[in-house]
Motif scaffolding. Structure first.
Motif, PDB file in Angstrom:
ATOM      1  N   GLY A  91       0.805  -1.217   0.000  1.00 30.20           N
ATOM      2  CA  GLY A  91       0.000   0.000   0.000  1.00 30.20           C
ATOM      3  C   GLY A  91       0.840   1.269   0.000  1.00 30.20           C
ATOM      4  N   ALA A  92       2.109   1.147   0.380  1.00 28.26           N
ATOM      5  CA  ALA A  92       3.010   2.304   0.421  1.00 28.26           C
ATOM      6  C   ALA A  92       3.808   2.472  -0.873  1.00 28.26           C
ATOM      7  N   LEU A  93       3.481   1.673  -1.891  1.00 24.90           N
ATOM      8  CA  LEU A  93       4.168   1.793  -3.171  1.00 24.90           C
ATOM      9  C   LEU A  93       4.096   3.236  -3.665  1.00 24.90           C
ATOM     10  N   HIS A  94       5.196   3.759  -4.142  1.00 23.43           N
ATOM     11  CA  HIS A  94       5.352   5.140  -4.629  1.00 23.43           C
ATOM     12  C   HIS A  94       5.392   6.166  -3.496  1.00 23.43           C
ATOM     13  N   SER A  95       5.556   5.699  -2.265  1.00 28.15           N
ATOM     14  CA  SER A  95       5.696   6.603  -1.120  1.00 28.15           C
ATOM     15  C   SER A  95       7.173   6.727  -0.753  1.00 28.15           C
ATOM     16  N   TYR A  96       7.474   7.771  -0.011  1.00 29.98           N
ATOM     17  CA  TYR A  96       8.817   7.976   0.508  1.00 29.98           C
ATOM     18  C   TYR A  96       8.935   7.136   1.777  1.00 29.98           C
ATOM     19  N   VAL A  97       9.992   6.323   1.876  1.00 32.00           N
ATOM     20  CA  VAL A  97      10.133   5.393   2.995  1.00 32.00           C
ATOM     21  C   VAL A  97      11.538   5.440   3.592  1.00 32.00           C
ATOM     22  N   TYR A  98      11.627   4.909   4.794  1.00 33.73           N
ATOM     23  CA  TYR A  98      12.895   4.666   5.478  1.00 33.73           C
ATOM     24  C   TYR A  98      12.999   3.160   5.666  1.00 33.73           C
TER      25      TYR A  98
END
Length: 152
Positions: A91-98
């Protein structure tokens, strides 16, 4: 808990929301049923939480879910949140992550970047080093922690 999860998911559909996380905290002074909700695109404000809370509360009263006293808490999972399941990562695809790695690779033990690919075996994060674009392919087993992050 499975029926409860299904009932809550159904109650959230009418507001275009989905269940992010469901927690039952019975050991608090007053037990808490914490429901974290999100919308596709990630925006959840106080008005959305209130609408969802009212819908869930009415449904729980109708189902007579619990005969003991508890508090219902409906909230956003927050801008920076740990991704605990494959579905949350997807669900976090294309989000900025750590991402923090268990076993550093090529001198990298953590990376901030855009999550550009998710599969059951690995993820790919696009990031920059001194302005140069790079990609890190990280095996799922090598992820110690992954969370959404705020890009500064």
């Amino acid at each position: 808990m499975d029926n409860l999860r299904q009932w809550i998911e159904e109650a959230l559909e009418q507001y275009g929301c989905r269940l992010y996380e469901l927690e039952w905290l019975p050991d608090e002074p007053t037990a808490i049923l914490r429901v974290s909700v999100e919308k596709p695109g990630g925006t959840v404000d106080l008005d959305v939480c209130t609408l969802c809370s009212d819908a869930i509360s009415a449904m729980l009263d109708e189902k007579d879910w619990n005969d003991k006293e508890y508090m219902l808490e409906v909230c956003s999972p927050g801008a920076e949140r740990e991704l605990k399941t494959y579905e949350q990562i997807e669900g976090a695809l294309h989000s900025y992550v750590y991402v923090k790695l268990k076993d550093p690779k090529k001198g990298i033990d953590q990376v901030f970047g855009d999550l550009i690919e998710v599969s059951p075996d690995h993820i790919v994060v696009a990031y920059k080093v001194k302005g140069r674009p790079k990609k890190a392919e990280i095996d799922m087993e090598n992820i110690s922690l992954i969370m959404t992050a705020v890009k500064l």
